[in-house]
Design a protein around this motif. Sequence first.
Motif, PDB file in Angstrom:
ATOM      1  N   SER A 147     -11.665  37.364 -39.409  1.00 43.66           N
ATOM      2  CA  SER A 147     -11.842  38.420 -40.408  1.00 43.66           C
ATOM      3  C   SER A 147     -10.491  39.014 -40.807  1.00 43.66           C
ATOM      4  O   SER A 147     -10.216  39.239 -41.990  1.00 43.66           O
ATOM      5  CB  SER A 147     -12.742  39.526 -39.848  1.00 43.66           C
ATOM      6  OG  SER A 147     -12.736  40.663 -40.671  1.00 43.66           O
ATOM      7  N   LEU A 197     -16.910  37.263 -43.926  1.00 48.15           N
ATOM      8  CA  LEU A 197     -15.510  36.918 -44.179  1.00 48.15           C
ATOM      9  C   LEU A 197     -15.142  37.128 -45.643  1.00 48.15           C
ATOM     10  O   LEU A 197     -13.997  37.498 -45.953  1.00 48.15           O
ATOM     11  CB  LEU A 197     -15.249  35.472 -43.765  1.00 48.15           C
ATOM     12  CG  LEU A 197     -15.440  35.175 -42.269  1.00 48.15           C
ATOM     13  CD1 LEU A 197     -15.141  33.711 -41.974  1.00 48.15           C
ATOM     14  CD2 LEU A 197     -14.578  36.089 -41.405  1.00 48.15           C
ATOM     15  N   SER A 245     -14.270  40.644 -45.926  1.00 45.89           N
ATOM     16  CA  SER A 245     -12.932  40.887 -45.378  1.00 45.89           C
ATOM     17  C   SER A 245     -11.869  40.616 -46.441  1.00 45.89           C
ATOM     18  O   SER A 245     -10.933  41.405 -46.619  1.00 45.89           O
ATOM     19  CB  SER A 245     -12.689  39.990 -44.158  1.00 45.89           C
ATOM     20  OG  SER A 245     -13.614  40.249 -43.139  1.00 45.89           O
TER      21      SER A 245
END
Length: 436
Positions: free
Chosen positions: A269, A343, A346
């Motif tokens: 992440s 992700l 992120s």
Amino acid sequence: MSPEGKKLLNIIILGFSFMFMFTAFQTCGNIEQTVIKSFNSTEFHGSGYTSMAIIYGVLSGCSLIAPVVVTIIGPQLSMFFSGLFYSGYIAMFIHPYTWSFYTASVLVGIGAAVLWTAQGNVLTINSTNDTIGRNSGIFWALMQFSVFFGNLYIYCAWHGHVHITDKDRKTVFISLTVISLVGCFLFFLIRKPDAEPVPPEESEGLLQPERSDSTESVCKILVTKEMLLLSVSTGYTGLELTFYSGVYGTCIGAMTQFGQDAKSLIGLSGICIGVGEILGGGVFGMLNKSNWFGRNPVVLLGLIAHFVAFYLIFLNIASDAPIAPEAGTDLQAYITPSVGVALLCSFLLGLGDSCFNTQLFSIIGLVFHNNSAPAFAVFRLIQSIMAAVAFFYSNFLLLHWQLLILVVTGFLGSVTFFLAEWMVQSRRRESDYDSI
């Protein structure tokens, strides 16, 4: 090398120095709550969120005197000694005690106030009105490689680890301490241009203290119309800094539905956040170089990226993830938890953060060019107060309440930034018209 080339080299060295230092510190901040939950010791009863709240609280208080320190000992020594405090904080995790943990937090808060004030000073005095946007982008992109490299290391080191052992912790933090020290010593490579007669209009390129670096200057800048408008967007960057650097990684690591790799996903992440930061700094930092539209489109893009990320996180991450125990949470949000969505969020958090910060660096450096050290001290004062508040409420607020706070402050911060930018652009056009 030309004087302009030496200024650019100073910016690049500054970026690399921060890259090494924050490869260590940001990685430390990203994993410390998870590490603390895994640390079995009757001698330690600390909280990573509380530590970060102390850091940013002390930072906000010390921001008023930081310009004086930078003036007295100079930007290089200011950044070096501040960096040593960061290294000490990281080294403390090799074998933490409650007293050393919170003492190191106080020292880092002091060091951070001086470090970021000196950074703003070096960035501004090595820039002109035409290069401040470019230099802000270069610095930000280089510094954010720290997020990429540090978290790549965490992902590789912790892959497949359900529990973080003492050996895992010591290996990681010894490595991070050494990396941080490398960054500290790189500050000494920042140099003044060759000693030669310099016209007054070019003298801002020298690494020298400014004339108005007192606490009084900080207070005067704090109440200017431009800074009052920018304070809302600056405060938002403090809140979202807390979220992406400390809370979101903890949430991912607490999701048991991500499987046994949940802890290593904290590092992955962080890598995605770093990719977003680097892209934003490298590309959008260049877009404000004397263009007619100014900085508003970049900030608007950052706001959209963050709003999309907040909505997806709300759907994907369990509400109790920020405060879940070391074993994690079995709760599910509104969709089946997806690593890919986590992700992507992120990446969007990093992209949006870089959009806001590069534009704030640029506009503050432009508006307060002759008083950059106190101006950036005000920037860090406001940002750190809000970060301290956010780390404090992260101890007990569920995820959806934290996201709601971010949405409201992000919207208000963007509107006030737009007003400040329009004010600056209007003054520049009036100045250009009067000079005809």
